[in-house]
Design a protein around this motif. Structure first.
Motif, PDB file in Angstrom:
ATOM      1  N   ILE A 281      85.559   4.451  65.527  1.00 26.00           N
ATOM      2  CA  ILE A 281      84.851   5.038  65.743  1.00 26.00           C
ATOM      3  C   ILE A 281      83.151   4.311  66.575  1.00 26.00           C
ATOM      4  N   HIS A 282      82.735   4.866  66.897  1.00 23.39           N
ATOM      5  CA  HIS A 282      81.310   4.491  67.910  1.00 23.39           C
ATOM      6  C   HIS A 282      80.507   5.186  67.916  1.00 23.39           C
ATOM      7  N   ILE A 283      79.551   4.892  67.345  1.00 16.89           N
ATOM      8  CA  ILE A 283      77.799   5.843  67.090  1.00 16.89           C
ATOM      9  C   ILE A 283      77.071   5.029  68.031  1.00 16.89           C
ATOM     10  N   PHE A 284      76.342   6.589  68.843  1.00 17.61           N
ATOM     11  CA  PHE A 284      75.120   6.311  69.307  1.00 17.61           C
ATOM     12  C   PHE A 284      74.206   6.723  68.886  1.00 17.61           C
ATOM     13  N   ILE A 285      73.131   5.636  68.781  1.00 18.06           N
ATOM     14  CA  ILE A 285      71.726   6.625  68.269  1.00 18.06           C
ATOM     15  C   ILE A 285      70.151   5.998  68.934  1.00 18.06           C
ATOM     16  N   GLY A 286      69.105   6.963  69.075  1.00 19.74           N
ATOM     17  CA  GLY A 286      68.228   6.324  69.566  1.00 19.74           C
ATOM     18  C   GLY A 286      67.445   5.785  67.805  1.00 19.74           C
ATOM     19  N   MET A 287      67.054   4.816  67.696  1.00 21.44           N
ATOM     20  CA  MET A 287      66.877   4.568  66.474  1.00 21.44           C
ATOM     21  C   MET A 287      65.278   4.255  66.190  1.00 21.44           C
ATOM     22  N   LYS A 288      64.002   4.340  65.099  1.00 21.67           N
ATOM     23  CA  LYS A 288      63.093   3.934  64.982  1.00 21.67           C
ATOM     24  C   LYS A 288      63.009   2.615  63.959  1.00 21.67           C
ATOM     25  N   PRO A 289      61.489   2.260  64.456  1.00 22.76           N
ATOM     26  CA  PRO A 289      61.706   1.069  63.944  1.00 22.76           C
ATOM     27  C   PRO A 289      61.030   0.636  62.598  1.00 22.76           C
ATOM     28  N   SER A 290      61.154   2.133  61.842  1.00 23.51           N
ATOM     29  CA  SER A 290      61.128   1.545  60.799  1.00 23.51           C
ATOM     30  C   SER A 290      63.074   1.399  59.644  1.00 23.51           C
ATOM     31  N   CYS A 291      63.957   1.582  61.028  1.00 23.37           N
ATOM     32  CA  CYS A 291      64.367   2.392  60.175  1.00 23.37           C
ATOM     33  C   CYS A 291      65.268   0.761  59.933  1.00 23.37           C
ATOM     34  N   CYS A 292      66.042   0.284  59.221  1.00 24.05           N
ATOM     35  CA  CYS A 292      66.513  -0.731  58.942  1.00 24.05           C
ATOM     36  C   CYS A 292      68.629  -0.624  59.101  1.00 24.05           C
ATOM     37  N   LEU A 293      68.563  -1.011  60.627  1.00 23.51           N
ATOM     38  CA  LEU A 293      70.340  -0.515  60.923  1.00 23.51           C
ATOM     39  C   LEU A 293      71.492  -0.968  59.581  1.00 23.51           C
ATOM     40  N   SER A 294      71.550  -2.006  59.218  1.00 30.24           N
ATOM     41  CA  SER A 294      71.402  -3.162  58.413  1.00 30.24           C
ATOM     42  C   SER A 294      72.217  -1.397  57.760  1.00 30.24           C
ATOM     43  N   ASP A 295      70.756  -0.966  56.582  1.00 29.05           N
ATOM     44  CA  ASP A 295      71.226   0.245  55.400  1.00 29.05           C
ATOM     45  C   ASP A 295      71.714   1.615  56.409  1.00 29.05           C
ATOM     46  N   LEU A 296      70.995   1.444  57.387  1.00 29.57           N
ATOM     47  CA  LEU A 296      72.263   2.692  58.056  1.00 29.57           C
ATOM     48  C   LEU A 296      73.580   2.782  58.251  1.00 29.57           C
ATOM     49  N   VAL A 297      74.098   2.104  58.818  1.00 26.56           N
ATOM     50  CA  VAL A 297      75.221   1.264  58.626  1.00 26.56           C
ATOM     51  C   VAL A 297      76.223   1.632  57.050  1.00 26.56           C
ATOM     52  N   ARG A 298      75.434   0.858  56.090  1.00 26.55           N
ATOM     53  CA  ARG A 298      75.748   0.153  55.015  1.00 26.55           C
ATOM     54  C   ARG A 298      75.967   2.516  54.170  1.00 26.55           C
ATOM     55  N   GLU A 299      75.144   3.433  54.228  1.00 24.10           N
ATOM     56  CA  GLU A 299      74.448   4.290  54.071  1.00 24.10           C
ATOM     57  C   GLU A 299      76.530   5.834  55.090  1.00 24.10           C
ATOM     58  N   VAL A 300      76.259   5.614  56.481  1.00 25.00           N
ATOM     59  CA  VAL A 300      77.248   6.155  56.555  1.00 25.00           C
ATOM     60  C   VAL A 300      78.463   5.507  56.369  1.00 25.00           C
ATOM     61  N   LYS A 301      78.784   4.400  56.454  1.00 18.91           N
ATOM     62  CA  LYS A 301      80.231   4.182  56.249  1.00 18.91           C
ATOM     63  C   LYS A 301      80.258   4.665  54.337  1.00 18.91           C
ATOM     64  N   LYS A 302      79.361   4.730  53.588  1.00 14.02           N
ATOM     65  CA  LYS A 302      79.948   4.756  51.780  1.00 14.02           C
ATOM     66  C   LYS A 302      80.272   6.341  51.980  1.00 14.02           C
ATOM     67  N   SER A 303      79.348   7.214  52.695  1.00 10.89           N
ATOM     68  CA  SER A 303      78.944   8.431  52.625  1.00 10.89           C
ATOM     69  C   SER A 303      80.115   8.835  53.186  1.00 10.89           C
ATOM     70  N   SER A 304      80.379   8.310  54.258  1.00 17.08           N
ATOM     71  CA  SER A 304      81.667   9.179  54.850  1.00 17.08           C
ATOM     72  C   SER A 304      82.932   8.864  54.769  1.00 17.08           C
ATOM     73  N   ASN A 305      82.952   7.696  53.556  1.00 19.83           N
ATOM     74  CA  ASN A 305      84.255   7.278  52.417  1.00 19.83           C
ATOM     75  C   ASN A 305      84.546   8.162  51.871  1.00 19.83           C
ATOM     76  N   GLU A 306      83.911   8.742  51.231  1.00 17.38           N
ATOM     77  CA  GLU A 306      83.271   9.266  50.282  1.00 17.38           C
ATOM     78  C   GLU A 306      84.001  11.034  50.532  1.00 17.38           C
ATOM     79  N   PHE A 307      83.117  11.079  51.502  1.00 10.33           N
ATOM     80  CA  PHE A 307      83.309  12.542  52.229  1.00 10.33           C
ATOM     81  C   PHE A 307      84.994  12.836  52.634  1.00 10.33           C
ATOM     82  N   ILE A 308      85.484  12.027  52.797  1.00  5.57           N
ATOM     83  CA  ILE A 308      86.950  11.303  53.726  1.00  5.57           C
ATOM     84  C   ILE A 308      87.522  11.882  52.763  1.00  5.57           C
ATOM     85  N   ASN A 309      88.008  10.830  51.313  1.00  4.10           N
ATOM     86  CA  ASN A 309      88.223  10.816  50.320  1.00  4.10           C
ATOM     87  C   ASN A 309      88.273  12.584  49.473  1.00  4.10           C
TER      88      ASN A 309
END
Length: 155
Positions: A56-84
Motif C-alpha cells: 500500500i501507499h499512504i500519503f499524509i500531511g504530517m505535523k513536525p511533532s510526529c515521529c514518522l517511524s512511530d506512526l508507521v510502526r503503529e499503523v503496521k502493528k494495529s492493521s496486522n491485528e485488525f486483519i487477523n
C-alpha cells in the motif's frame, strides 16, 4: 505569541510480508478506513491511501511533532491485528519489515494523490519493482539490494 507553521507531506510505502498478494478487494476499503483512523487518531492528515494486493501507499500531511517511524510502526502493528482479528485471510497476515518514505512539496500534492489513487491502472503497465526502483533513483536514495523488498520472481 509565536506559533509553529509547517507543510510536511510524506508518501509511505510498505508491503505484505513475502510480497504475498493477500489484500483482497472485498476488504481493502475497510482496511484503508481503519488505517485512516489510526493516522487521524495520531493527529496527522490522511491525503490518500491505496495499493495493490501486496502493498500500500499512504500519503499524509504530517505535523513536525510526529515521529514518522512511530506512526508507521503503529499503523503496521494495529492493521496486522485488525486483519487477523477479522480473519480476512486464511493464513496469518503480516507486513514486511521496513518501509519507504518520500517527501513532496505542496505543488506536487495533486499529482501524488492522483498517482496513488490510480495504482491499479498504473500497474497494468509497470511492475511494483520497476516503480519502486524508479522512485529510489528519482529521490537519489542510496540502497543495497539485500535490504530491498523481497521480490516476487515473476516480476
Amino acid at each position: 505569541m509565536s506559533g509553529t507553521f509547517s507543510q510536511i507531506y510524506i508518501q509511505i510505502v510498505f508491503a505484505v510480508k513475502g510480497r504475498q498478494s493477500l489484500i483482497n478487494n472485498s476488504w481493502e476499503e475497510e482496511l484503508y478506513k481503519y488505517i485512516t483512523g489510526i493516522v487521524q487518531n495520531k493527529r496527522q492528515k490522511m491525503l490518500a491511501i491505496n495499493g495493490m494486493p501486496d502493498y500500500i501507499h499512504i500519503f499524509i500531511g504530517m505535523k513536525p511533532s510526529c515521529c514518522l517511524s512511530d506512526l508507521v510502526r503503529e499503523v503496521k502493528k494495529s492493521s496486522n491485528e485488525f486483519i487477523n482479528d477479522k480473519k480476512f485471510c486464511s493464513r496469518t497476515f503480516s507486513w514486511q519489515e521496513g518501509y519507504e518514505a518520500f517527501s513532496y512539496s505542496h505543488s506536487a500534492l495533486d499529482n501524488v494523490i492522483a498517482y496513488i489513487m490510480n495504482q491499479k491502472q498504473h500497474h497494468h503497465v509497470k511492475t511494483f519493482k520497476e516503480e519502486y526502483l524508479k522512485m529510489l533513483k528519482k529521490f537519489e536514495i542510496e540502497f543495497k539490494d539485500e535490504y530491498l523488498f523481497e521480490w516476487i520472481e515473476d516480476e
